[in-house]
Write an enzyme that holds these catalytic residues in place. Structure first.
Site, PDB file in Angstrom:
ATOM      1  N   ARG A 217       0.805  -1.233   0.000  1.00 21.54           N
ATOM      2  CA  ARG A 217       0.000   0.000   0.000  1.00 21.54           C
ATOM      3  C   ARG A 217       0.838   1.283   0.000  1.00 21.54           C
ATOM      4  NH1 ARG A 217      -3.327   1.272   3.680  1.00 21.54           N
ATOM      5  NH2 ARG A 217      -4.981   1.966   2.304  1.00 21.54           N
TER       6      ARG A 217
ATOM      7  N   CYS B 255      14.573  -5.212  -3.905  1.00 17.99           N
ATOM      8  CA  CYS B 255      15.425  -4.382  -4.753  1.00 17.99           C
ATOM      9  C   CYS B 255      14.585  -3.463  -5.625  1.00 17.99           C
ATOM     10  CB  CYS B 255      16.353  -5.261  -5.595  1.00 17.99           C
ATOM     11  SG  CYS B 255      17.538  -6.091  -4.544  1.00 17.99           S
TER      12      CYS B 255
ATOM     13  N   TYR C 133      -6.063  -5.230   3.047  1.00 20.56           N
ATOM     14  CA  TYR C 133      -5.254  -5.112   1.840  1.00 20.56           C
ATOM     15  C   TYR C 133      -3.763  -5.208   2.154  1.00 20.56           C
ATOM     16  CZ  TYR C 133      -9.752  -3.892   0.074  1.00 20.56           C
ATOM     17  OH  TYR C 133     -11.074  -3.939  -0.233  1.00 20.56           O
TER      18      TYR C 133
END
Ligand code: ADP
Ligand code: ASP
Ligand code: MG
Length: 858
Positions: free
Chosen positions: A779, A810, A839
């Protein structure tokens, strides 16, 4: 040459007796640094307001109670500070009473008398402050600022009693005289702010809040090395901290930016105080007397960053607009000249201007001396050339930052907030530093808060944005009751946290409490949990046990729900897919669940699938809502739902297919905080049902109930939501209402636990590496969502550092939080990322072939 430091302390700072210890300490510290302290101060907080009200009270002969309150205010301070107020202030109160009695007697309160009265506030604080410093062992030389600050005459050569500007030229004689006082043993000079003298010798004021400006004049006159403005917040922020806890400290600003922010309404600095400092090249620091250890804001010629972006949202209330309707006269040569001449004749100064073909609207500069009579004269003058409307009390919301014009496109989503609100004036400053929208008084705060939420975007190692006010004022861990669940269950959480992997933990008691709150709503006949928010089996069971059905968006979710919840019946499943292939509808009808169709294509192309079936149609209510573009699911550009103007066509296709439309659905986005939203969407659905779907008996205005981001964040008013839905039911008795919340039930119930792996310090930033990355919680990267974080291991330790919290993926977007104020961490500490129950795990991935966080329910 003496090196001066000018320190200014505001009303709240000087009104707390214990702050004088801080002032004494700061004086000592500056002296130790070889600087000569020149201290400017305000009246005790609240005193100027009382003195301002005094003349009007006196005109009604009601000044005695006001004077009593003034006396009480100073007596209270003196008692707490161990001072003898009556002795110190006798002469001042004598003058105050004399002037007030004179006003009562003559029935006249001239600006000259008003200024004389208000000056007493600062003068009294000066007497008290000098005595208090002496008691603390600092000999402060009380200096009457009026000796040094000379007011420049106003526009027509008149004396400006209430809002004067002063001569700011360097003054060698004054520097020498004050240096002599320090050489003779004074520890500091102590001077009242706000006041100056006019050419005729009268006392004048520098405008409300003008002590900042006094200090700036002294900084210029004394050629000071620094001007320190000490107030009750630790710097200039990206918005008034009282507006939103998300307001960010502005670590560095240019003079131009700071002036713009102040001019557009940020009360923390008087708009006129930047000019003298800028012209004299004195850097300005804004700091907090109550939290002197914090560094505050530094204002100087160079900006912290001049890339185009919004740095602050300012709100100015009480704005007065004059609108000139000029129908037919627009092309008349000299119209604007005539209009502006009328303003000039009446001495009324204009702030913002906006023009259209038939209308010219201006906002007026705040001016304490602009009375009703002068305004009437202006209006009469203007009425000769146009139809004049006066709007009082509007609110101006400004976005401030370099190059705002280059980022107008980014403002677009922010302006959705304005869509159903009248905008009274829009203005874009020629200096390209601000963009201002004027709206009605009642809209100002909401719009400012929304614009702030959408436009202020700190980046890692941000050179400008520091910590959020909410983190400084009450770091998440130290917030008062009610204690969040993760605090009560801290020991259990610390035991659960794995060594080398992140873990989501859900608190089922919190889930149940939320479900209970929604179950208590009277209006909805049925409630569905949108399981895409969190599909942990224990969570599903807990919510189902409170009487909720499950809303599924894929066959996978249906299967998972059936497997997880024993005894779940098809009637308790609502299948609401988007752009699903034909086979999914066929399978769903096969199992007997409720099916929602959200496009024309399935009905037109595969009518046989729907023959003899009951269906719910998802409409697009054209009313986008939600906290971020990615979570808004309605409006002309959304991929969801059938556009309202295609509802008739949908009805025809459904009928041709032999399907019965038993209900209508819409879902406009997530994180909606307006309680009236579901009623409004339901009303649109009811109208559509009446127009096209005589068989519909279900109205489902969706979910998206906003969950608060933290304990201090605004919460959705569920009672008001219910009241709105009850009104909807009353207006349309033939329907039953459904509701389908997701995040609301689970967001707060989840934390993501991650251990500190590494700590890194670079040139400008400090990073805390943790075992969780964007593959566990996407998020922040996807929506710029802000999750509060606490170091659970060090709960309660003082937050001393500013950190960016990053994961092992990365990607530079692998940033869970930037600029967070936290205690000094150590490897192995458990960081809890809060409000991660919705979520979180459901959106996790194996990106980088790293396993995302596991899940546990307690
Ligand atoms: P003082 O009495 O010290 O001069 P003020 O009350 O005049 O203090 O100014 C400080 C107040 O300014 C803060 O308490 C805060 O609510 C308000 N303020 C408004 N906008 C901002 C902003 N952008 N940054 C910081 N403070 C602001
Ligand atoms: N005391 C004055 C006021 O309240 C000036 C100041 O505090 O800056 O407006
Ligand atoms: Mg102030």
């Amino acid at each position: 040459m003496t090196r001066w430091a000018v320190l200014k302390f505001g009303g709240a700072s000087v009104a707390a007796p214990e702050n004088w210890r801080t002032i004494a300490r700061l004086i000592a510290e500056r002296r130790a640094d070889g600087l000569a302290p020149f201290v400017v101060h305000s009246a005790l907080a609240g005193v100027s307001d009382l003195l301002e009200a005094l003349p009007d009270a006196a005109l009604k002969g009601e000044h005695e109670p006001v004077v009593d309150r003034l006396r009480q205010r100073h007596a209270d301070f003196s008692a707490a500070a161990g001072l003898d107020a009556p002795a110190l202030l006798a002469a001042h109160f004598e003058r105050i009473e004399r002037v007030a009695a004179g006003i009562a007697l003559t029935g006249e309160a001239s600006p000259r008398l008003r200024a004389a009265l208000l000056a007493e506030g600062e003068l009294m604080a000066n007497a008290l402050g000098a005595a208090k410093l002496a008691a603390l062992g600092v000999t402060a030389e009380a200096f009457d600022s009026r000796e040094a600050l000379r007011a420049l005459p106003g526009a027509a050569g008149e004396t400006e009693y209430l809002s004067a500007a002063c001569d700011e030229g360097a003054n060698a004689a004054l520097q020498a005289a004050l240096t002599a006082k320090l050489d003779a043993g004074a520890g500091a000079i102590l001077a009242p702010g706000f006041i100056a003298h006019a050419t005729n010798g009268d006392t004048v004021l520098l405008g409300r809040g003008g002590s900042d400006t006094s200090a700036a004049y002294f900084a210029a006159i004394l050629q000071a090395e620094v001007l320190e403005i000490w107030t009750d917040v630790p710097g200039m922020f990206s918005a008034d901290p009282r507006l939103t806890p998300a307001a960010r400290l502005l670590k560095r600003l240019s003079y131009d930016e700071a002036r713009e922010i102040a001019t557009m309404g940020a009360k923390v600095l008087h708009p006129r105080c930047i000019g003298p400092a800028q012209r004299a090249g004195v850097p300005v620091m804004v700091r907090d007397t109550f939290r002197p250890e914090l560094e505050g804001t530094r204002i100087e010629a160079r900006p912290g960053d001049d890339a185009p972006r919004v740095k602050a949202v300012s709100l100015k209330t009480g704005v007065r607009l004059v609108s000139l309707e000029t129908a037919g006269m627009w092309r008349q040569v000299g119209f604007l000249a005539d209009a502006f001449a009328a303003f000039k004749r009446n001495g009324v100064s204009i702030d913002l201007v906006s023009t259209s073909e038939t209308n010219v609207t201006v906002s007026l500069d705040p001016d304490p001396s602009l009375d009703a009579a002068r305004l009437d004269r202006l209006q009469a003058d203007l009425s000769k050339i146009a139809q004049v409307t006066l709007v009082e009390n509007a609110a101006a919301v400004s976005l401030v930052g370099y190059g705002v014009r280059r980022i107008l496109h980014e403002l677009a989503p922010a302006f959705e907030a304005f869509q159903d609100r009248p905008v009274l004036l829009v203005s874009q400053a020629a200096n390209d530093l601000n963009f201002t929208v004027v709206v009605g008084a009642e809209d100002g705060r909401t719009l400012a808060a929304r614009l702030h939420e959408r436009m202020i975007r700190p980046v890692p190692d941000d050179p400008v944005f520091g910590p959020a006010w909410g983190d400084i004022a009450s770091p998440a861990a130290d917030r008062p009751a009610p204690a969040p669940w993760w605090r009560e269950k801290r020991e259990a959480l610390l035991k659960l946290a794995p060594q080398d992997a992140p873990l989501y933990v859900y608190d089922l008691a919190t889930v149940r409490a939320r479900a209970n709150a929604l179950a208590a709503l009277k209006a909805p006949a049925r409630r569905w949990y949108a399981m895409k928010a969190n599909s942990h089996p224990d969570v599903l069971r807990a919510i189902h046990a409170q009487g909720f059905g499950v809303e599924c968006v894929s066959p996978g979710e249906i299967e998972h729900a059936m497997r997880s919840i024993p005894g779940l019946t098809p009637d308790e499943i609502l299948f609401t897919p988007n752009f699903a292939p034909r086979g999914e509808y066929e399978a769903a009808f096969g199992t007997g669940v409720h099916v929602t169709v959200d496009g024309l294509h399935p009905l037109a192309e595969w009518p046989e699938v729907f023959k003899g079936r009951d269906i719910i149609l998802r409409l697009n209510p054209d009313r986008p809502r939600g906290h971020h573009a990615h979570v808004r699911t309605a409006g002309p550009k959304a991929k969801f739902g059938i556009p309202l103007d295609q509802a008739g066509e949908a009805a025809r296709l459904a009928q041709a297919a032999g399907a019965r439309v038993t209900g209508l659905h819409a879902h406009a986005g997530s994180g909606v905080m307006e309680a009236g939203h579901w009623q409004a969407v339901g009303e649109i659905l009811a109208q559509a049902a009446k127009a096209h779907f005589p068989q519909a008996r279900i109205l489902n205005p969706g979910g998206g109930l906003g969950a608060p981001d933290g304990p201090d964040a605004p919460a959705l008013d569920l009672a008001a939501v219910d009241a709105g839905l009850m009104a909807l039911k009353a207006a349309h008795p033939g329907f039953e209402l459904w509701l389908e919340p997701g995040r609301y039930l689970v967001a707060e119930a989840g934390v993501l636990l991650a251990r500190v792996t590494q700590i890194k310090t670079t040139g400008g930033a400090r990073f805390i590496g943790v075992t969780a990355g964007m593959n566990s919680l996407i998020r922040p990267a996807l929506y710029g969502a802000r999750h509060e974080m606490v170091n659970l291991t060090r709960l309660g330790e003082p937050a001393t550092g500013l950190f960016s919290i990053v994961g092992p993926v990365c990607e530079s977007a692998d940033l869970l939080g930037a600029g967070r104020l936290m205690p000094e961490p150590a490897q192995g500490d458990v960081i809890a990322i809060l409000n991660a129950g919705a979520y979180g795990a459901v959106m996790a991935s194996r990106y980088n072939l790293r396993e995302p966080a596991g899940e546990a329910a307690i």
